[in-house]
Design a protein around this motif. Structure first.
Motif, PDB file in Angstrom:
ATOM      1  N   ASP A  89       1.520  -4.980   4.211  1.00 10.47           N
ATOM      2  CA  ASP A  89       0.178  -4.427   4.414  1.00 10.47           C
ATOM      3  C   ASP A  89      -0.540  -5.103   5.564  1.00 10.47           C
ATOM      4  OD1 ASP A  89       0.518  -2.631   2.412  1.00 10.47           O
ATOM      5  OD2 ASP A  89      -0.598  -3.750   0.901  1.00 10.47           O
ATOM      6  N   ILE A 141       1.578   2.524  -3.285  1.00 11.86           N
ATOM      7  CA  ILE A 141       0.466   2.875  -4.176  1.00 11.86           C
ATOM      8  C   ILE A 141      -0.194   4.178  -3.726  1.00 11.86           C
ATOM      9  CG2 ILE A 141      -1.816   2.133  -4.976  1.00 11.86           C
ATOM     10  CD1 ILE A 141      -0.611  -0.801  -4.613  1.00 11.86           C
ATOM     11  N   ASN A 142      -0.410   4.301  -2.424  1.00  5.97           N
ATOM     12  CA  ASN A 142      -1.049   5.490  -1.854  1.00  5.97           C
ATOM     13  C   ASN A 142      -0.076   6.668  -1.917  1.00  5.97           C
ATOM     14  OD1 ASN A 142      -1.350   7.403   0.412  1.00  5.97           O
ATOM     15  ND2 ASN A 142      -3.218   6.202   0.834  1.00  5.97           N
ATOM     16  N   GLU A 143      -0.489   7.750  -2.576  1.00  9.95           N
ATOM     17  CA  GLU A 143       0.443   8.864  -2.812  1.00  9.95           C
ATOM     18  C   GLU A 143       0.905   9.531  -1.512  1.00  9.95           C
ATOM     19  OE1 GLU A 143       2.243  10.092  -5.348  1.00  9.95           O
ATOM     20  OE2 GLU A 143       1.536   8.355  -6.455  1.00  9.95           O
ATOM     21  N   GLU A 144      -0.020   9.696  -0.560  1.00 10.33           N
ATOM     22  CA  GLU A 144       0.359  10.351   0.699  1.00 10.33           C
ATOM     23  C   GLU A 144       1.391   9.507   1.448  1.00 10.33           C
ATOM     24  OE1 GLU A 144      -2.660  10.611   3.656  1.00 10.33           O
ATOM     25  OE2 GLU A 144      -1.436  11.848   5.007  1.00 10.33           O
ATOM     26  N   LEU A 145       1.132   8.210   1.471  1.00 10.27           N
ATOM     27  CA  LEU A 145       2.082   7.311   2.149  1.00 10.27           C
ATOM     28  C   LEU A 145       3.431   7.320   1.433  1.00 10.27           C
ATOM     29  CD1 LEU A 145      -0.217   4.229   2.924  1.00 10.27           C
ATOM     30  CD2 LEU A 145       0.857   5.755   4.610  1.00 10.27           C
ATOM     31  N   LYS A 146       3.379   7.293   0.087  1.00 11.85           N
ATOM     32  CA  LYS A 146       4.613   7.266  -0.685  1.00 11.85           C
ATOM     33  C   LYS A 146       5.471   8.508  -0.390  1.00 11.85           C
ATOM     34  CE  LYS A 146       4.449   6.114  -5.186  1.00 11.85           C
ATOM     35  NZ  LYS A 146       4.403   6.295  -6.681  1.00 11.85           N
ATOM     36  N   LEU A 200       1.237   5.866   8.671  1.00 16.04           N
ATOM     37  CA  LEU A 200       2.053   7.014   8.247  1.00 16.04           C
ATOM     38  C   LEU A 200       3.347   7.047   9.082  1.00 16.04           C
ATOM     39  CD1 LEU A 200       1.391   9.238   6.101  1.00 16.04           C
ATOM     40  CD2 LEU A 200       0.729  10.703   8.016  1.00 16.04           C
ATOM     41  N   ASN A 205       0.812  -1.212   0.000  1.00 17.64           N
ATOM     42  CA  ASN A 205       0.000   0.000   0.000  1.00 17.64           C
ATOM     43  C   ASN A 205       0.855   1.276   0.000  1.00 17.64           C
ATOM     44  OD1 ASN A 205      -2.667   0.866  -0.040  1.00 17.64           O
ATOM     45  ND2 ASN A 205      -3.172  -0.562   1.612  1.00 17.64           N
ATOM     46  N   ALA A 206       1.958   1.235   0.770  1.00 14.90           N
ATOM     47  CA  ALA A 206       2.812   2.413   0.919  1.00 14.90           C
ATOM     48  C   ALA A 206       3.417   2.839  -0.400  1.00 14.90           C
ATOM     49  CB  ALA A 206       3.917   2.119   1.930  1.00 14.90           C
ATOM     50  N   ARG A 208       1.012   0.702   6.026  1.00 11.62           N
ATOM     51  CA  ARG A 208      -0.201   1.519   5.913  1.00 11.62           C
ATOM     52  C   ARG A 208      -0.222   2.627   6.961  1.00 11.62           C
ATOM     53  NH1 ARG A 208      -4.160  -3.462   6.535  1.00 11.62           N
ATOM     54  NH2 ARG A 208      -2.755  -3.500   8.337  1.00 11.62           N
TER      55      ARG A 208
END
Lengths: 290, 290, 290, 290, 290, 290
Positions: free
Chosen positions: A206, A38-43, A268, A35-36, A266
C-alpha cells in the motif's frame, strides 16, 4: 481523460509485444495483499490481470495472506488479537480461525473470482501436497502456532501449473506430525519464488515504493541493487516492517530470481503496468555486484 | 483376542491379492463422514487406510462435508442453526462459516493427517478448477445459499490424481458469477463418482447397513439390486435421510459405476475390510436388470 | 492356530502401509531357488507373493536357476553330472540340456504360474536383448561352457518392467559370437540388481540365515555389516558355498544396492514377511563403514 | 557367376527403395521352419535377413516351431514319436521335452544368432505375458497336450517391438490354469499376424510354392486369390499338409492381412528376394472378391 | 556389363547390413552440388538415394547452393557476375537473385523431386526458424551481402527431422535486423554438421578425391588424417578452392563429427557406394592424433 | 491525438482479456496481401501483430502470394504479363519466376522480419512436406502452369506449429510427378484453414469491406451470413474478383471454420483490432441457417 481511439488501442496492444515475449513461459510469483485485497474494484482488476497474464503464457503463482480479515473474524468471535514485537500471538483457537479465514474463505473466494473471469485457478495452502515443511518458530518468546519454513517442494505447484491451472496459495503449513502453523505470507512468497525458480517476484503493498523522503512520493527510488540495501537501512529509508520484507527479497534474488518488484497495489492494473509496459511503477530490486 | 502369528500375518496379506488386483488402477470415491470423522482413533485409521489404498495403486478420491463441526462453529459465533425440511437454511454468514469450516479447517486437517502418515494429498473444493457448476437450489422454499450441481468437470480431479496426489474434496462450489454455495456432500460424492467413471463409491455412515428390522443388526441386508430399492422404500426398510442417499446411489450406478457400498464407519478399518477382503460389511448396491 | 478375526485381518493389512510406502516404485531382485522351487505349495505361494508385490507397485525381478532339475534331466538321458571344485563341468550336451531345462521348462512354468494367479510375467534369459555379456570362465581348469559375466545391460529388463510385466530371468547368456554359456544364478542376480539399481536383493535359500552356532537356529544373526564379513569367514560362521554367495552380496551392496537379505525359502510367504512386516526373518546385510 | 561391379551393387540397393518404402513401419510375421532352420548357412542368412529388415524400419516378428529337433530329442531319451492323423500325440513327458526344445534350445539359439549379427532380439513363447490363450484341442481323439488357440493378445508382442527388439516366438502356450500345451506353429503365426495387424505373413517351406504339376517346378503358380483355393484343393493341386496351411492363410487374409507368401526357404535370402525385389519367388495369396 | 542375377541382388542387399546398422538413427549431412546438381540423371539418382537413406532410418540433412544457376539468372537479367579473390561480389540485386534462385527455385525443385520419389522433404534456408545467425563478412574488401556465420541453432533442423521430414537447406541467412546475406554452402554444411552433431559429413564434388598426382586418378588418396592436411597443402596436393573446403572439414571433425568424405558426385549412386558398401570412393578424412 | 496515459494503457490491455481467452490455443489463418505487403510501415506492423498473436498462444498461419512483385520481376527480365479472363497465363519461365519471387524472395523476407521482431517463423510453400496436392487447372483454355488444389495435408503445418514456429506459406505446389504449379493464394488460404480446422480465416484486402454503396465507406456491411451472399451478388454489391473470394469463404465456413473476416489491410494493426477488440472493422461472414 480523453477516450482512446481504436488506433491508439491497437497501438498500445502492439507495444506490449516485447514484454510479453520476455515473460513468455516464465514463472512469476505475485504476493497479493493490502488495499488491493480489500477494495472490490481493485480486487476484480487484479484477478482479471492474473487471468490475462496466465492466458498469454506466463506461469503465474498467486500467494496471499489476510491479516485484516483474520482480525475481523477474531473480533466476531469475541477474541482479541494479541501482538508481540509486531507478530500475532497465535494460540490454537487463533490458528484454527486463521486456517479457516485464509484457506477456507479468502483463498476460495479468490479462486471463484478468477474462474468467473474465465481463468482456471486452484486454491492451495502449504499443507497441500506437503508443499511446505514448517516447524514452530524458534525464539525465546513463545508465539504459539507461528511457524517458520524449512523447505518448499515445488512439486505440487508445478503439477498445478503444468495441468493449466493458476495456483492460488495461502500461508498455512504443517510440520511432520501434521500440526498446522501460520507462516508469514511475504516470506512464503519469497520461498515459493525460489523453489519454482521464478523469473520475478512482485510484492503488492500500500505504498508507492521506497521513497528518499517518506513524505514525498516524488522521491520514489525506481530501482535499487541488493548491495545498496544495507545503506538504505542505515539511512532509515528502509525501516520497520519493510526491513524483513526487503531482506527476504534479497535472499530470493540471491537464490537466482532476477528481480523483485515492490509495487503499489492501490493503482488500478498495477501488475500489468509493471509487467507489460515501460512505465515506472514502484521500486525494482536487482542483484548488485558484491 | 489372540495376537496373530507372523505366519498368519503373511497369509492375510497374501489373501488380499485378488482384491488388490481387482481395484488396481481403478478409481474409487469414498464419502467420508459421521463418527469416523469425529472419533480421533477412527479418523487416524481412515486416513491410514486411504494412504494404503493409494499406495497400492488405487486412485482414491475422498469427499467430505462436516455438518457437526459447522453447527459447533455457528454456536461459537452465537448463531443458531436453522433447518427447513431437514435442510439447513444457509444465509450469507452461514455460507461463509461453512466455507471456512469445510474448506479451511476440516479439509486441510485431513490433508495434513494423510501427509503425516506418508501419503500425498491435495485439498480441494468444488470451486477449484471450476470443478462443480452450481446454481441456487430450485424450490418453492428459499434455502439461501444452498446449491445444486448442474455439471462436474473431472479435469481438476484427474489432474491431481495423475500428478500422484490424493484429492480430498469438500462440498462447496460456485455458480458462473463466482457466488459460492453449499452443496450436499453425499450428492457431490455421487456426481464425482460419475464424472471420474469410478469403479466403486463407498459411503461411510454410522449405521450397520440396511436392516430388515431396524432394531436388529443381525438382519443386515448384505446386497441389494437397484431395481429392488422401490420395494424397500415402500416397506419402510429404507426411510428418512436414507431415501435421497440411496436414490443418489442408484443414479450413480445407472451412470456406469459398478457398485455402491454403504458401510459402517464406526468399525475400525471398515474401508479395508470392504475393499480388500471377502468379509461382509454393510450393504452393497448393484445394478439390477430392468 | 486360532483363526484371525476380520478386525485382525484389517489391522494386519493396515500395518503393512509403511513397508509398502518404502518399496513403492522401487526395484527388488529376488533370487529364487532351493526348496521353495521344488515344493509345490511353497512354489505357488512364492508366485502369489510375487504377484502381490508387483501389484502394489514394486518392480520385482525374479532370477532363477535350477540345478536339481538339471541333474534329474541329465540322469534321464543317462549322463552323469560331473563336478570340479563344486562347479559343474559343462560339456556341450550338458550346456544344451541346461539351456532347455532352465530357459525352456522351469522359466516358462514359473511364468505360467504367475499368470495363472493374475500376474503378468515375461520369461527371459541372459541371451534375450543381449542382456548379459558373457565369456568363457577364465581358469586353469577347463569347466567347459561355464561362463562369467562381463557386463549387464539393464535395457531389456527395464523395457519389460516399464511395459508392466514381471521379468523372470534364468541363468544362461551368450558371448559376442552367440555361443551360449551357463552362468551362476546367484551371481547373475547380484549383477542384475546392480544393473537395475535395485533397492534390495533377496536370496532365497534353504537355511535359516547365518547362525553363530550352525547347529542352533536360535543363534541366528539377524543383521551384519559388509565390513564384518571377513571376520565371520575367519571364524568359520560363513563357510563353503556361502562364501562366494556373501562376497557377491558385498559387491552388490558396494555398488549402491541398499540391502541384501538371505532368507529361508522353506517358510511360507517368507518374502512377504521380509518385505512387508517388522518381523525378523533371515539375515540382512547392510553397508558397513570402512 | 560374374562378380557384381560396384556400380551394379549401388544400382541394386537403389532399386530396393520402393519396396523399403512400402514396408516401412509395417509389421511382417515370418514363420520360420524347414530346411532353412536346419542348414547352418541358410540359418545364418535368414537371421541376417531378419536383422536387415528390422534395421530398415520393418517390424519383424519371427515365429518358429521345431518338429525335427523335438523328434531327435525324443529319440535321445529313448521315447518314440507317436502320430495320430499326422498330429503328434503329446503326453506330459513329450510336452515337457517340446517346451524344452522349442522355448529353451531353439528359441534362445535363434536369439543369440540374431544378436551376434548386430540385431536385438527377445525370445518369447505363447506363455509370456499371457500372449496366447490356449485350451486342450477339442476332438474325439485324445491328442494329449495338444492345444488350440482361443485368443491372442498382441500386447506383449507390441511391447517388445516398441522397445526396439525383434520378437522371436515359439509355439507353446498355457491355459487359464497355467497348464502348458503345444500348438501348431503355422497356425500360431497366422493368429499372431491377425492380432498384430500385420501387413504380410511369410511362410518359409521346403517347396518351391504351389505347382500346377507337382513334379515340375516350372509350373509354379506365382499368385492365387483366396476364392480360388477351393478349386485348387478339388483339383488336388493343394493337398495333404498344405490344406490346413492354406486354410489358415485364407483366414488371416480375411481378417485384414494383405498378403500371405509361401516361399522356398531352401533359396538363400529368400525373404529378401520376396520382400525387397520384384522377382517372383514362391506363391502369393491375395484376397479374392467374393 | 552382365546383368546381376536374383541371387546376386539378394546377396548385395544382405551385404549392406553392417553399414545400415552403423548409421541407423545417426545424422548425416550431405553437401550437394556440382555436376550431380546439373545432370538430370544424376540428380534423380541422388534424390532417390536420399530417400533410401532416410527410409532406412538415417537422419539425412541435405545442404545445397547453386552457383551456376545463379550465374545463369544474372546473365538472364543482364547483370554480370563479378568476383573478387574468387568470392562473388554481391550487391543488393545479386543478393535478391541469389535468394530467389537458391531458396525459391532450386530448393523447392529438390523438395518436389524427393517427394515425387516417395520421400518427405521440407525446404528451408538459414533464415527459417532463425537457424543461422549471420553477419556481414569482416574483411578489408567490401564483398557486399556476403555473410559469415556466427552461430547455428540445430532446433529447426531437428524439429523437421523429428517430425519425419528430410530438411533440404540452402545457403542464405539473416542478421539480427533481418537483413539477408549469402553464405558459402560448403561452410554452411560444415556448421550444420557440427550443430546437429552429425556422424558424418559428405561433400559431393566434381573430382575423384585428393590425388597424389592431380593428373592421375590412379593416385587417389583414399584416407587422410586431419594432422596430415598441412603437409598436403605444403606439397600442393591440396590447393586452390580445396584449401578452405578441407580446413572447414578439419574444423568439423575437431568439433566431434567422426568423418568427412569428399566424394565424386559424377559417379551414379556415389552416396550409396560411400555409405552402404566397403568400396573405396573418394577421400575420407578422419581425426588424427595430435 | 492525445497520448494515452499509463492508466489508459493498462485498461486497454486488460480489456483484451476476453478476446485473448477466446482465441487461446486456436488456429487462425491470415491471408496477407495488398497494400499491407507493399507499404513498409504496414508490413512491419503486420509482422509485429503476427508475433504478438503467436506469443499469446494463438496458432497463426500466414499465407501469402505476391502478384505485384511477380509483375515487377517479369518486367525486369523483359517479359510481359499476360492475363486471360483475369488469370495470369503462366508459361514455364513465368512459373519459375513466380516460384523464385514467392518462395525465394517474399517468403524468406517475411520470415526474416518476423524473426527480427522476436518471433520464430518458418517459411514453406505447398511443395514442402507435400502439403498441397495440385494438378493442372482443368479448363477449355490453357493457362499453362496454373494449378488447382485437390488435397491439403495439414501434417507439415501442424508439425511446424507444434514445434513452436509460425508457418509462413506461399502459393506454389507440385503434382504427383513433382511438376510445380502456381495456385491462387486466397483459395490456398481457404483450403489451409479447412485442413487445419482453423477457428477463423482473415483475408487482408485493400478495401474497407463490403459496401452497400461502393462509393460510400459509411455503408459498410459489418456482418453477413453465408446464405445472404447469393442476393448480394445478384444486387451487384459483391462483384468482380470479390465473387470467387467470397465463394471460397463460404466453402471454408461450410467446412466448419466459424468465421471469415475481410479486413482493410491499409489500416495500421487491422489484425489486432479485428481479433482483440470489440471495434467493427471490415466485414465478417458467418454461417447462415439454410
Amino acid at each position: 481523460m480523453t477516450k482512446a481511439t481504436t488506433a491508439q488501442k491497437a497501438e498500445i496492444l502492439s507495444q506490449a509485444l516485447p514484454y510479453i515475449q520476455k515473460y513468455h513461459g516464465k514463472t512469476v510469483v505475485i504476493k497479493y495483499g493490502g488495499n488491493a485485497m480489500i477494495n472490490e474494484e481493485l480486487k476484480t482488476a487484479v484477478m482479471g490481470d492474473i487471468c490475462l497474464l496466465s492466458c498469454i503464457g506466463i506461469r503465474v503463482v498467486l500467494v496471499h495472506g489476510g491479516g485484516p480479515e483474520l482480525s475481523a473474524m477474531l473480533k466476531k468471535v469475541g477474541k482479541e488479537s494479541k501482538f508481540i514485537n509486531g507478530l500475532r500471538y497465535t494460540d490454537e483457537e487463533t490458528r484454527d480461525l486463521a486456517q479457516m479465514v485464509f484457506a477456507g474463505k479468502l483463498n476460495k473466494d479468490l479462486v471463484a473470482q478468477i474462474n468467473a473471469q474465465g481463468g482456471r485457478a486452484m486454491g492451495l495452502c502449504g499443507v497441500d501436497g506437503n508443499m511446505l515443511t514448517v516447524k514452530k518458530k524458534e525464539s525465546d518468546i513463545d508465539y504459539g502456532y507461528v511457524g517458520e519454513m524449512t523447505a518448499v517442494d515445488p512439486g505440487p505447484i508445478n503439477a498445478v501449473l503444468d495441468a493449466g491451472y493458476i495456483p492460488v496459495i495461502t500461508c498455512v503449513g504443517a510440520d511432520e506430525n501434521g500440526v498446522i502453523y501460520n507462516v508469514n505470507a511475504d516470506t512464503m512468497a519469497c520461498y515459493v519464488a525460489t523453489a519454482v525458480q521464478a523469473e520475478n517476484i512482485i510484492l503488492m503493498t500500500d505504498i508507492r515504493g521506497l521513497l528518499e523522503d517518506k513524505d514525498d512520493e516524488n522521491t520514489l527510488i525506481t530501482s535499487v541493487y541488493t548491495n545498496e540495501i544495507p545503506e538504505l537501512i542505515e539511512k532509515g529509508i528502509v525501516a520497520g516492517g519493510m526491513i524483513p520484507k526487503l531482506q527476504c527479497c534479497v535472499d530470493t534474488i540471491n537464490s537466482g530470481v532476477a528481480k523483485a518488484a515492490i509495487i503499489d497495489g492501490r493503482i488500478l492494473h498495477a501488475i500489468l503496468i509493471e509487467m507489460l509496459s515501460n512505465e515506472g511503477i514502484g521500486t525494482m530490486i536487482y542483484k548488485g555486484e558484491d
